[in-house]
Design an enzyme around this catalytic site. Structure first.
Site, short mmCIF file in Angstrom:
data_model
loop_
_atom_site.label_atom_id
_atom_site.label_comp_id
_atom_site.label_asym_id
_atom_site.label_seq_id
_atom_site.Cartn_x
_atom_site.Cartn_y
_atom_site.Cartn_z
N VAL A 142 0.86 -1.19 0.00
CA VAL A 142 0.00 0.00 0.00
C VAL A 142 0.90 1.24 0.00
O VAL A 142 1.34 1.72 1.06
CB VAL A 142 -0.94 -0.02 1.23
CG1 VAL A 142 -1.82 1.22 1.24
CG2 VAL A 142 -1.79 -1.28 1.22
N HIS A 143 1.19 1.72 -1.19
CA HIS A 143 2.10 2.87 -1.31
C HIS A 143 1.35 4.20 -1.10
O HIS A 143 1.51 4.87 -0.08
CB HIS A 143 2.76 2.87 -2.70
CG HIS A 143 3.62 1.68 -2.96
ND1 HIS A 143 4.73 1.35 -2.21
CD2 HIS A 143 3.54 0.72 -3.92
CE1 HIS A 143 5.29 0.26 -2.68
NE2 HIS A 143 4.60 -0.15 -3.71
N ASP A 144 0.53 4.58 -2.06
CA ASP A 144 -0.08 5.92 -2.03
C ASP A 144 -1.06 6.11 -0.88
O ASP A 144 -1.10 7.19 -0.25
CB ASP A 144 -0.77 6.20 -3.37
CG ASP A 144 0.25 6.33 -4.50
OD1 ASP A 144 -0.14 6.17 -5.67
OD2 ASP A 144 1.44 6.58 -4.21
#
Ligand code: RIB
Ligand code: CA
Length: 334
Positions: A253-255
């Site tokens: 889960v980057h952004d």
């Protein structure tokens, strides 16, 4: 901002999203849209996961489909200096949204202004109020700084998904040392990190600690309404990519982790110090922080630059719980 974001309507945080949707950008956008503490006052698009025509179309599609009334302003098509890296089709699909079953179309039109002009105008109109959440290459923010350096004094804060500082055993994802957003425009990232505005950097050091599995996506699908059903559909290609590329069950889960840092910064441990970006050679895109309080014999490249905050730890389960709870409406979602 050191405290949990308020959900008081009057205290909702005005935010400009700068983004390259992108599956995880879509996750982050719907997360922010559903959270009562955030007021999206604009969405600016940039090349990155796909070319800017596609990221702009995808943003208009998402805004139209989910009733996001913020203006959408089309941004940079190319990096400031380096050659473009090309679309990340393997990661985000041919449509940039995980190869959705239906064509991605939108009737809504973008704002007449270029993204960096939209950013300048909005910050001038609301001095000290607006947070920039940057989830793609930082070209638009760098163009805004170059045209109007005063924006560094007009933004409330800047939260960036990008960079990799080598903590928690995490290196780069686009090269052994470089994270994709920063590698896509290292000159822009260096300009943004060295400008005199407060930047919090949510890099792979922490986003590679936040792994969302299919049980969580299934809960979104079953309990998250239209947003949750969409996130199930658009994440299938993305999850398969991470299974092949990283051998994990789910996706990082980057952004959306950057949005969580805006909403609940206490979920992240942070380290202060000036940050520079390597702009050429084999280490292009590497982000390097000179930690405050440490003495170095060779520190000229970081000398007299503003200290920024790099996230070095995260309460990953709490970030995931906040994301799922918000999309499913439990955080007072709309
Ligand atoms: O490295 C991850 C980042 O690159 C995310 O913002 C993803 O959307 C891509 O833009
Ligand atoms: Ca992105």
């Amino acid at each position: 901002m050191s405290t949990k974001a308020s959900t008081n309507a009057a205290a909702r945080l005005p935010v400009i999203f700068d983004t390259d949707p992108g599956v995880d950008d879509a996750m982050a956008l719907l997360f922010a849209h559903r959270h009562p503490a955030v007021r999206l006052v604009g969405i600016t698009t940039v090349f990155g996961n796909a070319d800017v025509a596609v990221t702009t179309r995808n943003t208009l599609f998402l805004a139209e489909r989910f009733g996001i009334d913020a203006p959408v302003a089309r941004g940079a098509a190319l990096p400031l200096v380096r050659p473009p890296r090309g679309a990340a089709v393997e990661v985000h699909g041919h449509d940039g949204l995980g190869n959705l079953p239906e064509p991605v179309t939108a009737c809504r039109q973008p704002d007449a202004r270029a993204a960096h002009h939209f950013i300048i105008d909005t910050l001038r109109a609301r001095p000290g109020e607006v947070t920039l959440v940057a989830l793609g290459p930082l070209t638009n923010l760098a163009l805004a700084l170059a045209e109007e350096p005063a924006v560094a004094r007009l933004a409330r804060q800047v939260i960036v998904m990008g960079g990799a500082f080598g903590t928690n055993g995490h290196g780069g994802n686009a090269s052994p040392v470089a994270e994709a957003n920063v590698l896509s425009d290292p000159h822009a990232a260096d300009a943004v990190f060295t400008a005199p505005w407060p930047v919090t950097i949510v890099g792979l050091d922490v986003t590679h600690e936040v792994l969302m599995d299919d049980a969580a996506f299934a809960r979104l699908r079953d309990e998250g309404g239209a947003e949750g059903a969409f996130l199930w559909d658009c994440s299938r290609h993305y999850v398969r990519f991470y299974g092949r590329a990283a051998g994990v069950r789910g996706c990082f889960v980057h952004d959306a982790s950057a949005v969580a840092c805006l909403l609940e910064p206490a979920l992240f441990g942070q380290r202060a110090g000036a940050v520079r970006v390597v702009c050429d050679g084999i280490a292009m895109g590497q982000t390097i922080q000179a930690e405050e309080g440490k003495r170095y014999s060779h520190a000229e490249p970081w000398a007299d630059l503003p200290s920024q905050r790099v996230c070095t730890s995260v309460r990953a389960a709490d970030v995931l719980a906040l994301f799922v709870r918000t999309v499913c409406g439990g955080a007072g979602g709309r």
